[in-house]
Design an enzyme around this catalytic site. Structure first.
Site, PDB file in Angstrom:
ATOM      1  N   ASN A   1     -10.301   0.809   1.399  1.00  0.00           N
ATOM      2  CA  ASN A   1      -8.844   0.775   1.255  1.00  0.00           C
ATOM      3  C   ASN A   1      -8.509   0.303  -0.171  1.00  0.00           C
ATOM      4  OD1 ASN A   1      -6.146   0.088   1.256  1.00  0.00           O
ATOM      5  ND2 ASN A   1      -6.198  -0.931   3.259  1.00  0.00           N
TER       6      ASN A   1
ATOM      7  N   CYS B   1       0.814  -1.223   0.000  1.00  0.00           N
ATOM      8  CA  CYS B   1       0.000   0.000   0.000  1.00  0.00           C
ATOM      9  C   CYS B   1       0.845   1.270   0.000  1.00  0.00           C
ATOM     10  CB  CYS B   1      -0.927   0.006   1.200  1.00  0.00           C
ATOM     11  SG  CYS B   1      -1.969  -1.435   1.215  1.00  0.00           S
TER      12      CYS B   1
ATOM     13  N   HIS C   1      -2.526   7.224   3.656  1.00  0.00           N
ATOM     14  CA  HIS C   1      -3.120   5.997   3.129  1.00  0.00           C
ATOM     15  C   HIS C   1      -4.514   5.818   3.741  1.00  0.00           C
ATOM     16  CE1 HIS C   1      -3.851   2.060   1.742  1.00  0.00           C
ATOM     17  NE2 HIS C   1      -3.489   1.419   2.827  1.00  0.00           N
TER      18      HIS C   1
HETATM   19  N1  ACO Z   1     -18.432  -7.479  11.082  1.00  0.00           N
HETATM   20  C1  ACO Z   1     -18.778  -7.783  12.350  1.00  0.00           C
HETATM   21  N2  ACO Z   1     -17.889  -8.236  13.257  1.00  0.00           N
HETATM   22  C2  ACO Z   1     -16.614  -8.366  12.877  1.00  0.00           C
HETATM   23  C3  ACO Z   1     -16.192  -8.072  11.564  1.00  0.00           C
HETATM   24  C4  ACO Z   1     -17.148  -7.600  10.657  1.00  0.00           C
HETATM   25  N3  ACO Z   1     -16.847  -7.263   9.399  1.00  0.00           N
HETATM   26  N4  ACO Z   1     -14.863  -8.288  11.502  1.00  0.00           N
HETATM   27  C5  ACO Z   1     -14.469  -8.719  12.708  1.00  0.00           C
HETATM   28  N5  ACO Z   1     -15.533  -8.767  13.550  1.00  0.00           N
HETATM   29  C6  ACO Z   1     -15.547  -9.169  14.940  1.00  0.00           C
HETATM   30  C7  ACO Z   1     -14.392 -10.080  15.313  1.00  0.00           C
HETATM   31  O1  ACO Z   1     -14.712 -11.417  15.009  1.00  0.00           O
HETATM   32  C8  ACO Z   1     -14.296  -9.833  16.787  1.00  0.00           C
HETATM   33  O2  ACO Z   1     -15.303 -10.577  17.431  1.00  0.00           O
HETATM   34  P1  ACO Z   1     -15.030 -11.259  18.885  1.00  0.00           P
HETATM   35  O3  ACO Z   1     -14.740 -10.103  19.802  1.00  0.00           O
HETATM   36  O4  ACO Z   1     -16.303 -11.964  19.155  1.00  0.00           O
HETATM   37  O5  ACO Z   1     -13.832 -12.151  18.667  1.00  0.00           O
HETATM   38  C9  ACO Z   1     -14.662  -8.355  16.949  1.00  0.00           C
HETATM   39  O6  ACO Z   1     -15.364  -8.001  15.754  1.00  0.00           O
HETATM   40  C10 ACO Z   1     -13.478  -7.457  17.137  1.00  0.00           C
HETATM   41  O7  ACO Z   1     -12.535  -7.772  16.127  1.00  0.00           O
HETATM   42  P2  ACO Z   1     -11.142  -6.992  16.059  1.00  0.00           P
HETATM   43  O8  ACO Z   1     -10.344  -7.529  14.904  1.00  0.00           O
HETATM   44  O9  ACO Z   1     -10.493  -6.992  17.389  1.00  0.00           O
HETATM   45  O10 ACO Z   1     -11.666  -5.519  15.716  1.00  0.00           O
HETATM   46  P3  ACO Z   1     -10.861  -4.170  15.613  1.00  0.00           P
HETATM   47  O11 ACO Z   1     -11.513  -3.144  16.428  1.00  0.00           O
HETATM   48  O12 ACO Z   1      -9.386  -4.370  15.768  1.00  0.00           O
HETATM   49  O13 ACO Z   1     -11.117  -3.738  14.090  1.00  0.00           O
HETATM   50  C11 ACO Z   1     -10.056  -3.777  11.945  1.00  0.00           C
HETATM   51  C12 ACO Z   1     -10.683  -4.586  13.040  1.00  0.00           C
HETATM   52  C13 ACO Z   1     -11.096  -2.840  11.372  1.00  0.00           C
HETATM   53  C14 ACO Z   1      -9.548  -4.734  10.857  1.00  0.00           C
HETATM   54  C15 ACO Z   1      -8.899  -2.932  12.513  1.00  0.00           C
HETATM   55  O14 ACO Z   1      -8.057  -3.736  13.303  1.00  0.00           O
HETATM   56  C16 ACO Z   1      -8.088  -2.306  11.435  1.00  0.00           C
HETATM   57  O15 ACO Z   1      -8.561  -1.477  10.672  1.00  0.00           O
HETATM   58  N6  ACO Z   1      -6.799  -2.605  11.376  1.00  0.00           N
HETATM   59  C17 ACO Z   1      -5.928  -2.076  10.328  1.00  0.00           C
HETATM   60  C18 ACO Z   1      -6.138  -2.887   9.111  1.00  0.00           C
HETATM   61  C19 ACO Z   1      -5.519  -2.228   7.931  1.00  0.00           C
HETATM   62  O16 ACO Z   1      -5.351  -1.034   7.875  1.00  0.00           O
HETATM   63  N7  ACO Z   1      -5.205  -3.061   6.970  1.00  0.00           N
HETATM   64  C20 ACO Z   1      -4.696  -2.677   5.749  1.00  0.00           C
HETATM   65  C21 ACO Z   1      -3.321  -2.156   5.838  1.00  0.00           C
HETATM   66  S1  ACO Z   1      -2.249  -2.748   4.675  1.00  0.00           S
HETATM   67  C22 ACO Z   1      -3.043  -2.771   3.309  1.00  0.00           C
HETATM   68  O17 ACO Z   1      -3.596  -1.777   2.964  1.00  0.00           O
HETATM   69  C23 ACO Z   1      -3.122  -4.082   2.571  1.00  0.00           C
END
Ligand code: ACO
Length: 321
Positions: A278, A111, A248
């Site tokens: 993204n 990215c 980004h």
């Molecule tokens: N809908 C509903 N629930 C969900 C979903 C969804 N789409 N996805 C995950 N959950 C649930 C999980 O199963 C978890 O449930 P549990 O507590 O029962 O186990 C709960 O939601 C919390 O999940 P987390 O992964 O801890 O949620 P978090 O608040 O960390 O958010 C996210 C997740 C949005 C992916 C966040 O961590 C994030 O944005 N991280 C950065 C990711 C990123 O930027 N990636 C790309 C960078 S590199 C590139 O661009 C390729």
């Protein structure tokens, strides 16, 4: 280096969070609260190389140059249908740019590809290896994510963003590219057939897109904020001197954390993650093109680009537009 023109293109199909919740255990409430994303544009029956060529053509038009003025084409792309030939060579053909005088290559810096490639352009221009470079960042991440994995597939959209750069100025005020090898935080493995000579033991052929979201979040916020401060300070400036921070577009909360850390106002941080998701390396040049065409970025403005992604890589560049 001087950015002469910008262009972008997104696929026709809009997919809202509600549309995703029809086949995934998710909701608009979860996706928008955790990421800021409301909808994304997704490639369907379009040809990806046409999308990339459209963005390239718009950047070329905006630059005022003719196709044959381009003497280097660089493409940033994580993955697309063609392992070979390169996307940059397909764009060269689509735009009718003459071959022998115009080398082409594709770069994969995840990215952070736009910022990495801008740095590369700066070096090629500075050494006189090229005079007018077409840089195209095009991504169709939605064709590679696991559509059963609600934690990652809801995050992505497809797009292409492009710039034409020339050696007519001294726009690059500072830059910093980093990589900390951490394949475990974001990994995508191409499906590959075994050869007749191997047992296949120890090779996981079923692995597709995997991401440790929380770890990526933490690293992005820390690394990007530190690199941004570093680059601005080395240029003899402060964050107050920067007019636009083009980050980004992965997650609104990541952008907001970096903004708070830098103590800067909302209006300096334009976003499109709400309607595009993204779009990997296309996200920053797409945003740049939107802001330039809307007249919000003007000649003489100071712009900070910052992106991060699989690797784990970060790219930061400070320019006078
Ligand atoms: N809908 C509903 N629930 C969900 C979903 C969804 N789409 N996805 C995950 N959950 C649930 C999980 O199963 C978890 O449930 P549990 O507590 O029962 O186990 C709960 O939601 C919390 O999940 P987390 O992964 O801890 O949620 P978090 O608040 O960390 O958010 C996210 C997740 C949005 C992916 C966040 O961590 C994030 O944005 N991280 C950065 C990711 C990123 O930027 N990636 C790309 C960078 S590199 C590139 O661009 C390729």
């Amino acid at each position: 280096m001087k950015i002469l023109g910008t262009g972008s293109a997104v696929p026709r199909k809009t997919v809202t969070n509600d549309m995703l919740s029809e086949f995934l255990d998710t909701s608009d409430e979860w996706i928008s609260t955790r990421t800021g994303i409301k909808s994304r544009q997704i490639i369907t029956d379009e040809r990806f190389e046409d999308l990339a060529a459209k963005a390239a053509s718009r950047a070329l038009d905006a630059s005022g140059l003719a196709p044959d003025d381009i003497d280097y084409i660089i493409c940033s792309n994580v993955a697309n249908l063609y392992i070979t030939p390169t996307l940059s060579s397909l764009i060269q053909g689509a735009l009718g740019i003459k071959g022998p005088n115009c080398p082409t290559m594709d770069v994969n810096a995840a990215c952070a590809g736009f910022v990495y490639c801008l740095d590369l352009c700066d070096a090629l221009l500075a050494t006189g290896r090229a005079h007018n470079i077409l840089l195209v960042c095009a991504e169709e991440v939605t064709r590679f994510v696991d559509w059963n994995d609600r934690a990652s597939c809801v995050l992505f959209g497809d797009a292409a963003g492009a710039v034409v750069v020339t050696n007519g100025g001294d726009d690059m005020l500072g830059h910093k590219m980093t990589c900390v090898p951490m394949p475990e935080v974001i990994v995508y493995c191409n499906p590959m057939e075994p050869t007749p000579f191997e047992t296949g033991e120890g090779i996981d052929r079923h692995r597709t897109f995997e991401m440790k979201g929380r770890e990526v979040f933490r690293m992005a916020v820390t690394a990007a904020a530190n690199d941004i401060k570093d680059v601005i300070a080395k240029a003899g400036l402060t964050p107050d001197d920067v007019d636009h921070f083009l980050l980004h577009q992965a997650n609104l909360r990541i952008i907001e954390s970096i903004r708070t850390n830098l103590g800067q106002p909302h209006e300096k941080f334009p976003t499109n993650v709400e309607r595009c998701g993204n779009t990997s390396s296309a996200s920053v040049p797409l945003l740049l093109d939107e802001e330039v065409r809307a007249g919000r970025i003007k000649r003489g403005d100071t712009i900070l680009f910052s992106a991060f992604g699989a690797g784990f890589v970060t790219g930061t560049a400070l320019i006078k537009y």
